[in-house]
Design a protein around this motif. Structure first.
Motif, PDB file in Angstrom:
ATOM      1  N   ILE A  71     103.153  50.904 -23.364  1.00 52.70           N
ATOM      2  CA  ILE A  71     103.324  51.647 -22.111  1.00 52.70           C
ATOM      3  C   ILE A  71     104.046  52.963 -22.366  1.00 52.70           C
ATOM      4  O   ILE A  71     103.691  54.005 -21.805  1.00 52.70           O
ATOM      5  CB  ILE A  71     104.103  50.786 -21.097  1.00 52.70           C
ATOM      6  N   GLU A  72     105.069  52.936 -23.207  1.00 51.99           N
ATOM      7  CA  GLU A  72     105.814  54.161 -23.499  1.00 51.99           C
ATOM      8  C   GLU A  72     104.937  55.189 -24.194  1.00 51.99           C
ATOM      9  O   GLU A  72     105.074  56.394 -23.968  1.00 51.99           O
ATOM     10  CB  GLU A  72     107.039  53.832 -24.347  1.00 51.99           C
ATOM     11  N   ILE A  73     104.030  54.735 -25.057  1.00 48.93           N
ATOM     12  CA  ILE A  73     103.114  55.649 -25.739  1.00 48.93           C
ATOM     13  C   ILE A  73     102.192  56.326 -24.729  1.00 48.93           C
ATOM     14  O   ILE A  73     101.870  57.517 -24.835  1.00 48.93           O
ATOM     15  CB  ILE A  73     102.286  54.890 -26.801  1.00 48.93           C
ATOM     16  N   ARG A 126      98.096  46.095 -11.817  1.00 47.13           N
ATOM     17  CA  ARG A 126      98.120  44.624 -11.746  1.00 47.13           C
ATOM     18  C   ARG A 126      99.337  44.086 -12.493  1.00 47.13           C
ATOM     19  O   ARG A 126     100.000  43.156 -12.035  1.00 47.13           O
ATOM     20  CB  ARG A 126      96.825  44.085 -12.353  1.00 47.13           C
ATOM     21  N   GLN A 127      99.647  44.701 -13.630  1.00 47.81           N
ATOM     22  CA  GLN A 127     100.822  44.286 -14.395  1.00 47.81           C
ATOM     23  C   GLN A 127     102.117  44.559 -13.627  1.00 47.81           C
ATOM     24  O   GLN A 127     103.057  43.766 -13.658  1.00 47.81           O
ATOM     25  CB  GLN A 127     100.848  45.008 -15.750  1.00 47.81           C
ATOM     26  N   VAL A 128     102.165  45.691 -12.932  1.00 44.43           N
ATOM     27  CA  VAL A 128     103.341  46.021 -12.118  1.00 44.43           C
ATOM     28  C   VAL A 128     103.617  44.908 -11.113  1.00 44.43           C
ATOM     29  O   VAL A 128     104.733  44.373 -11.020  1.00 44.43           O
ATOM     30  CB  VAL A 128     103.127  47.360 -11.368  1.00 44.43           C
ATOM     31  N   PHE A 129     102.588  44.529 -10.356  1.00 38.20           N
ATOM     32  CA  PHE A 129     102.804  43.561  -9.279  1.00 38.20           C
ATOM     33  C   PHE A 129     102.895  42.125  -9.791  1.00 38.20           C
ATOM     34  O   PHE A 129     103.524  41.280  -9.144  1.00 38.20           O
ATOM     35  CB  PHE A 129     101.734  43.738  -8.202  1.00 38.20           C
ATOM     36  N   LEU A 199     112.893  42.263 -19.567  1.00 39.37           N
ATOM     37  CA  LEU A 199     112.103  43.487 -19.749  1.00 39.37           C
ATOM     38  C   LEU A 199     111.150  43.767 -18.584  1.00 39.37           C
ATOM     39  O   LEU A 199     110.532  44.830 -18.537  1.00 39.37           O
ATOM     40  CB  LEU A 199     111.280  43.394 -21.044  1.00 39.37           C
ATOM     41  N   GLY A 200     111.041  42.839 -17.647  1.00 37.18           N
ATOM     42  CA  GLY A 200     110.053  42.970 -16.584  1.00 37.18           C
ATOM     43  C   GLY A 200     110.186  44.243 -15.768  1.00 37.18           C
ATOM     44  O   GLY A 200     109.215  44.988 -15.587  1.00 37.18           O
ATOM     45  N   LEU A 201     111.396  44.526 -15.276  1.00 37.01           N
ATOM     46  CA  LEU A 201     111.579  45.720 -14.443  1.00 37.01           C
ATOM     47  C   LEU A 201     111.552  47.002 -15.272  1.00 37.01           C
ATOM     48  O   LEU A 201     111.215  48.061 -14.751  1.00 37.01           O
ATOM     49  CB  LEU A 201     112.883  45.618 -13.657  1.00 37.01           C
ATOM     50  N   ALA A 202     111.903  46.914 -16.551  1.00 37.83           N
ATOM     51  CA  ALA A 202     111.769  48.086 -17.423  1.00 37.83           C
ATOM     52  C   ALA A 202     110.294  48.445 -17.572  1.00 37.83           C
ATOM     53  O   ALA A 202     109.912  49.625 -17.533  1.00 37.83           O
ATOM     54  CB  ALA A 202     112.388  47.802 -18.796  1.00 37.83           C
ATOM     55  N   ILE A 203     109.442  47.435 -17.716  1.00 36.85           N
ATOM     56  CA  ILE A 203     107.998  47.660 -17.789  1.00 36.85           C
ATOM     57  C   ILE A 203     107.494  48.271 -16.489  1.00 36.85           C
ATOM     58  O   ILE A 203     106.713  49.237 -16.490  1.00 36.85           O
ATOM     59  CB  ILE A 203     107.271  46.337 -18.099  1.00 36.85           C
ATOM     60  N   VAL A 204     107.948  47.729 -15.359  1.00 39.78           N
ATOM     61  CA  VAL A 204     107.545  48.256 -14.057  1.00 39.78           C
ATOM     62  C   VAL A 204     107.939  49.721 -13.919  1.00 39.78           C
ATOM     63  O   VAL A 204     107.146  50.563 -13.482  1.00 39.78           O
ATOM     64  CB  VAL A 204     108.182  47.424 -12.918  1.00 39.78           C
ATOM     65  N   LYS A 205     109.168  50.057 -14.306  1.00 42.19           N
ATOM     66  CA  LYS A 205     109.660  51.433 -14.186  1.00 42.19           C
ATOM     67  C   LYS A 205     108.777  52.400 -14.966  1.00 42.19           C
ATOM     68  O   LYS A 205     108.391  53.461 -14.441  1.00 42.19           O
ATOM     69  CB  LYS A 205     111.096  51.527 -14.705  1.00 42.19           C
ATOM     70  N   HIS A 206     108.439  52.053 -16.198  1.00 38.34           N
ATOM     71  CA  HIS A 206     107.638  52.958 -17.026  1.00 38.34           C
ATOM     72  C   HIS A 206     106.206  53.074 -16.499  1.00 38.34           C
ATOM     73  O   HIS A 206     105.610  54.160 -16.534  1.00 38.34           O
ATOM     74  CB  HIS A 206     107.634  52.486 -18.479  1.00 38.34           C
ATOM     75  N   LEU A 207     105.646  51.982 -16.003  1.00 38.16           N
ATOM     76  CA  LEU A 207     104.291  52.039 -15.463  1.00 38.16           C
ATOM     77  C   LEU A 207     104.239  52.877 -14.190  1.00 38.16           C
ATOM     78  O   LEU A 207     103.305  53.659 -13.989  1.00 38.16           O
ATOM     79  CB  LEU A 207     103.774  50.627 -15.181  1.00 38.16           C
ATOM     80  N   VAL A 208     105.229  52.725 -13.333  1.00 42.66           N
ATOM     81  CA  VAL A 208     105.272  53.523 -12.114  1.00 42.66           C
ATOM     82  C   VAL A 208     105.450  55.001 -12.451  1.00 42.66           C
ATOM     83  O   VAL A 208     104.833  55.877 -11.835  1.00 42.66           O
ATOM     84  CB  VAL A 208     106.405  53.027 -11.187  1.00 42.66           C
TER      85      VAL A 208
END
Length: 245
Positions: A71-73, A126-129, A199-208
């Motif tokens: 996601i960061e990439i 979909r991953q966010v939600f 790591l769930g909300l960190a993933i959400v933050k980067h995707l958003v």
């Protein structure tokens, strides 16, 4: 540069600590099975459950670490497709409720008659939600009812705000700003017990962020937590979405 180096060092230290705990448990369980529990089927069954649990933790942590890295990439490659948000929410809910063994878990949806398409990547949204629903189920207290509300936002950049709320114990205010940090947990023991990787909300933050959207978290002790994701409306906006099925 120093801050970046410190961030990397902290990340490696945290990731190492998260992996070390289940690895230590696995090693101890296997040594016991080979030793004092060698001829005790009941004890072996108990330690096999421990092995399975911690192996699942390592698998979940590895999956989230790889996902976060990818996601960061991609974070600065903004999506351009038109995405109907209703089907994305439906798919995410089916995935998470099935994994949580609550296929009949209640979900309440409040939505305007028509929701326009947003600009996004359907798989990423979909991953966010999935993450938000998963958190709402895990930390919803005695009630696993999840409330979803969609609203049209008329700002300089029109958007669709999707709020996911639980009815759990809530989160103290001093923790709110740090919830999207990697490996940050309000209750570390409870989070690990419920299978959280931190790591769930960190993933959400980067995707958003990749979607040029906004993320906000509000919580009231004793009443629950609401996480709101706001996404830009797609310029074409030709195919209005319907309510969540």
């Amino acid at each position: 540069i120093k801050r970046m180096d410190q961030t990397r060092a902290d990340f490696v230290a945290n990731a190492s600590h998260e992996i070390r705990t289940p690895v230590t448990a696995l090693t101890g369980a296997l040594e016991t099975m080979r030793g004092v529990a060698h001829d005790d089927p009941k004890a072996q069954a108990h330690f096999l459950d421990i092995v399975e649990d911690h192996a699942a933790r390592i698998a979940a942590l590895t999956e989230d670490l790889l996902s976060l890295s990818q996601i960061e990439i991609m974070e600065h490659r903004h999506p351009t497709e038109a995405v109907a948000i209703g089907p994305v929410l439906s798919s995410a809910w089916q995935d998470v409720s099935w994994r949580a063994n609550v296929p009949a878990a209640p979900i309440e949806v409040k939505c305007p008659d028509e929701i326009p398409d947003v600009t996004g990547d359907g798989h990423a949204l979909r991953q966010v939600f999935q993450n938000l629903f998963d958190n709402a189920i895990k930390y919803g207290g005695n009630s696993i009812e999840v409330n979803v509300e969609m609203q049209l936002i008329e700002n300089t950049i029109p958007g669709v705000a999707v709020s996911v709320s639980d009815q759990g114990p809530g989160i103290p205010e001093e923790h709110i700003e740090r919830l999207t940090e990697r490996f940050y947990r309000v209750d570390k023991a409870r989070s690990r017990e419920l299978g959280g990787t931190g790591l769930g909300l960190a993933i959400v933050k980067h995707l958003v962020s990749r979607h040029r959207g906004a993320l906000s978290i509000k919580s009231v002790l004793g009443e629950g937590t609401t996480v709101t994701v706001t996404l830009p409306i797609h310029p074409a906006n030709n195919t209005p979405d319907s309510t969540l099925q």
